[in-house]
Design a protein around this motif. Structure first.
Motif, mmCIF file in Angstrom:
data_model
loop_
_atom_site.group_PDB
_atom_site.id
_atom_site.type_symbol
_atom_site.label_atom_id
_atom_site.label_comp_id
_atom_site.label_asym_id
_atom_site.label_seq_id
_atom_site.Cartn_x
_atom_site.Cartn_y
_atom_site.Cartn_z
ATOM 1 N N ILE A 256 0.855 -1.205 0.000
ATOM 2 C CA ILE A 256 0.000 0.000 0.000
ATOM 3 C C ILE A 256 0.886 1.248 0.000
ATOM 4 O O ILE A 256 0.642 2.211 -0.735
ATOM 5 N N GLY A 257 1.927 1.212 0.833
ATOM 6 C CA GLY A 257 2.868 2.337 0.873
ATOM 7 C C GLY A 257 3.509 2.583 -0.478
ATOM 8 O O GLY A 257 3.608 3.731 -0.935
ATOM 9 N N LYS A 258 3.932 1.491 -1.149
ATOM 10 C CA LYS A 258 4.568 1.624 -2.471
ATOM 11 C C LYS A 258 3.595 2.235 -3.482
ATOM 12 O O LYS A 258 3.982 3.054 -4.320
ATOM 13 N N CYS A 259 2.329 1.800 -3.417
ATOM 14 C CA CYS A 259 1.313 2.343 -4.343
ATOM 15 C C CYS A 259 1.110 3.835 -4.108
ATOM 16 O O CYS A 259 1.036 4.623 -5.069
ATOM 17 N N HIS A 260 1.011 4.229 -2.840
ATOM 18 C CA HIS A 260 0.834 5.652 -2.533
ATOM 19 C C HIS A 260 2.034 6.459 -3.030
ATOM 20 O O HIS A 260 1.878 7.575 -3.547
ATOM 21 N N GLU A 261 3.229 5.859 -2.893
ATOM 22 C CA GLU A 261 4.423 6.570 -3.368
ATOM 23 C C GLU A 261 4.350 6.780 -4.880
ATOM 24 O O GLU A 261 4.679 7.854 -5.390
ATOM 25 N N LYS A 262 3.897 5.741 -5.599
ATOM 26 C CA LYS A 262 3.787 5.856 -7.064
ATOM 27 C C LYS A 262 2.735 6.901 -7.450
ATOM 28 O O LYS A 262 2.842 7.544 -8.498
ATOM 29 N N LEU A 263 1.717 7.060 -6.618
ATOM 30 C CA LEU A 263 0.666 8.057 -6.882
ATOM 31 C C LEU A 263 1.084 9.463 -6.462
ATOM 32 O O LEU A 263 0.327 10.422 -6.629
ATOM 33 N N GLY A 264 2.270 9.567 -5.871
ATOM 34 C CA GLY A 264 2.755 10.885 -5.423
ATOM 35 C C GLY A 264 2.236 11.295 -4.064
ATOM 36 O O GLY A 264 2.405 12.446 -3.648
ATOM 37 N N HIS A 265 1.591 10.340 -3.352
ATOM 38 C CA HIS A 265 1.069 10.640 -2.008
ATOM 39 C C HIS A 265 2.180 10.377 -0.981
ATOM 40 O O HIS A 265 2.189 9.352 -0.300
ATOM 41 N N LYS A 266 3.118 11.307 -0.863
ATOM 42 C CA LYS A 266 4.328 11.053 -0.069
ATOM 43 C C LYS A 266 4.022 10.816 1.413
ATOM 44 O O LYS A 266 4.565 9.910 2.035
ATOM 45 N N ALA A 267 3.147 11.635 1.962
ATOM 46 C CA ALA A 267 2.832 11.501 3.391
ATOM 47 C C ALA A 267 2.159 10.155 3.680
ATOM 48 O O ALA A 267 2.486 9.481 4.661
ATOM 49 N N GLU A 268 1.216 9.768 2.788
ATOM 50 C CA GLU A 268 0.527 8.477 2.966
ATOM 51 C C GLU A 268 1.515 7.326 2.816
ATOM 52 O O GLU A 268 1.457 6.334 3.552
ATOM 53 N N ALA A 269 2.407 7.447 1.848
ATOM 54 C CA ALA A 269 3.399 6.393 1.616
ATOM 55 C C ALA A 269 4.234 6.185 2.871
ATOM 56 O O ALA A 269 4.396 5.053 3.354
ATOM 57 N N ASP B 198 14.714 4.010 0.852
ATOM 58 C CA ASP B 198 14.591 4.462 -0.538
ATOM 59 C C ASP B 198 13.737 5.728 -0.640
ATOM 60 O O ASP B 198 13.996 6.607 -1.467
ATOM 61 N N PHE B 199 12.699 5.790 0.217
ATOM 62 C CA PHE B 199 11.829 6.969 0.233
ATOM 63 C C PHE B 199 12.651 8.216 0.528
ATOM 64 O O PHE B 199 12.552 9.230 -0.182
ATOM 65 N N TYR B 200 13.506 8.167 1.562
ATOM 66 C CA TYR B 200 14.293 9.352 1.943
ATOM 67 C C TYR B 200 15.416 9.630 0.947
ATOM 68 O O TYR B 200 15.753 10.794 0.703
ATOM 69 N N VAL B 201 15.987 8.572 0.352
ATOM 70 C CA VAL B 201 17.043 8.779 -0.647
ATOM 71 C C VAL B 201 16.472 9.526 -1.852
ATOM 72 O O VAL B 201 17.118 10.426 -2.412
ATOM 73 N N ARG B 202 15.240 9.163 -2.250
ATOM 74 C CA ARG B 202 14.613 9.859 -3.381
ATOM 75 C C ARG B 202 14.366 11.343 -3.057
ATOM 76 O O ARG B 202 14.333 12.174 -3.949
ATOM 77 N N GLN B 203 14.202 11.633 -1.757
ATOM 78 C CA GLN B 203 14.045 13.037 -1.343
ATOM 79 C C GLN B 203 15.415 13.706 -1.119
ATOM 80 O O GLN B 203 15.490 14.858 -0.720
#
Length: 464
Positions: free
Chosen positions: A275-288, A311-316
């Motif tokens: 679910i987190g990965k999907c939210h990340e792909k949708l651009g929902h960073k906080a939800e991810a 990976d989330f923080y590295v992308r940021q």
């Protein structure tokens, strides 16, 4: 009504038998009642009570073939194979056409790892049985033991022709197709099976798995959805449908399917992670990030959860937090080459060359032989001025990547930095021969070498 009546009789027999054991009174049961009582206790794992029931049964019905066959089954279970075989031979002399005798004979030979002999007895049982499905299933299992997947598959299919509802045979036939790398043939078989049994959620689910395996995600989704229409609590189908929908970039629908698994059962770390990965792909960073944190809260030992946050923080480009979380993952699995590579990449981004060099070295030690990993590792040594170590590492890399211009240009630069002109020119010549247009690698990584007049002359001569 008839089934309810049978169930009442069965429960009454059990109660009566247990009452007899408590009071030491002797009640009479017919042989079939004893068989049911014994098999009930065996199914419950209560072998001692099963043996008591068998002893009492044989005392009341000493000539009962059914009870003696149950006795054989228990002897086989206890690995008393010779005793079981002797008893079967006696029964065969009385009832030579009783298929259960041949089935138990096959069971004995199977336990002795003589599976070909077991098949022979089961083939004989086929001549006398009315339950063809069960015997074909048993034959299929024997062929599985012999690793003869084609004949196993053939018999599981025959079993399903007799009994469409035999779920174990359905799973086994799909297993055989997959083991034989016949995924497309398996799909075709399941289509014919579904034509005959359209409400089999297992068949639709297996079909979905196979479509997913051959990357036909549209049909995979269609199959998983049919499985969930038939059984709206089929967690596995919802989970795998989510995976297929992700492949189709239908992330919101994937989230719905993963959420359904959480509604049906306790949340799994895998579902939360997806679910987190999907939210990340949708651009929902906080939800991810929220779901990644839920993942590690649900299962703190799930290294993939910590890596997702990394990976989330590295992308940021938030390397400080990325480093914190990759260390969490390494604390769980310090043998994972991909985690060490992340550790190295983060430290490289932070300018921590020593830590980055250590990370790339550990990645290679644990089996990461990708060219870029070798090159990043060497570049860290170059940044630290460890030219000799960098040369030794590149020689090692050249064993995996002979005739690689990126390796040759680096070897040239390093040798020339050490004023080893002959070796430097040898590798520079190799690099120019392999890919002249990328000689700028030398300019980028070794600007002091690039500025040397002798190097420029050497490159110009090679061009001519």
């Amino acid at each position: 009504m008839h089934l309810e009546h049978d169930e009442e009789d069965y429960n009454l027999s059990l109660s009566k038998f247990e009452s007899m054991l408590k009071t030491n009174k002797v009640f009479f049961f017919d042989s079939e009642e004893f068989e049911e009582i014994i098999l009930h206790y065996l199914d419950m794992g209560k072998a001692t009570l099963a043996k008591k029931a068998l002893k009492l049964g044989l005392e009341q019905h000493p000539k009962s073939t059914g009870l003696k066959l149950v006795q054989v089954e228990m002897l086989v279970y206890d690995d008393k194979l010779d005793h079981a075989e002797k008893l079967l031979n006696e029964l065969y002399a009385i009832e030579p056409t009783n298929e259960e005798i041949f089935i138990q004979k096959a069971n004995i030979y199977s336990k002795r790892d003589q599976h070909d002999k077991a098949v022979e007895y089961l083939q004989t049982a086929l001549q006398y049985t009315e339950d063809y499905a069960d015997v074909h299933n048993l034959i299929g299992m024997e062929y599985l033991f012999m690793d003869n997947l084609e004949l196993a598959k053939e018999n599981f299919i025959k079993c399903l022709e007799e009994d469409l509802e035999d779920q174990s045979a359905l799973y086994n036939v799909v297993y055989c197709f997959e083991f034989l790398d016949q995924n497309l043939e398996a799909i075709e078989y399941l289509k014919t099976y579904i034509d005959r049994n359209p409400y089999s959620e297992i068949a639709w689910h297996q079909c979905g798995r196979l479509y997913y395996g051959v990357k036909d995600y549209e049909n995979a989704v269609r199959s998983f959805e049919f499985a969930t229409y038939i059984d709206d609590e089929f967690i596995g189908a919802f989970m795998e449908n989510g995976k297929a929908l992700e492949r189709l970039k239908r992330y919101e629908e994937a989230i719905e399917n993963y959420n359904r698994t959480i509604e049906l059962d306790d949340p799994t770390s895998y579902a939360l992670l997806r679910i987190g990965k999907c939210h990340e792909k949708l651009g929902h960073k906080a939800e991810a990030l929220k779901y990644f944190n839920k993942t590690v809260h649900e299962d703190p030992l799930l290294d993939k959860g910590w890596i997702a946050i990394t990976d989330f923080y590295v992308r940021q480009k938030n390397y400080q937090k990325g480093l914190y979380y990759v260390n969490k993952a390494l604390a769980i699995d310090d043998q994972n080459r991909l985690y060490w590579k992340r550790f190295a990449t983060i430290n490289k981004g932070m300018g921590n060359f020593e830590e980055a060099e250590f990370g790339y070295r550990k990645a290679v030690e644990h089996g990461d032989y990708q060219l870029d990993t070798w090159l990043f590792w060497v570049d860290m040594m170059r940044e630290m001025g460890e030219y000799n170590n960098a040369i030794l590492t590149l020689i090692q890399a050249a064993e995996y990547f002979p005739e690689e211009f990126e390796v040759e240009y680096r070897l040239a630069g390093l040798h020339l930095m050490l004023n080893e002109e002959e070796k430097g020119n040898f590798h520079l010549s190799n690099g120019l021969r392999l890919n002249f247009n990328h000689n700028s690698i030398l300019q980028e990584l070794f600007p002091m070498v690039w500025e040397r007049k002798s190097v420029k002359v050497y490159i110009t001569k090679h061009k001519k």
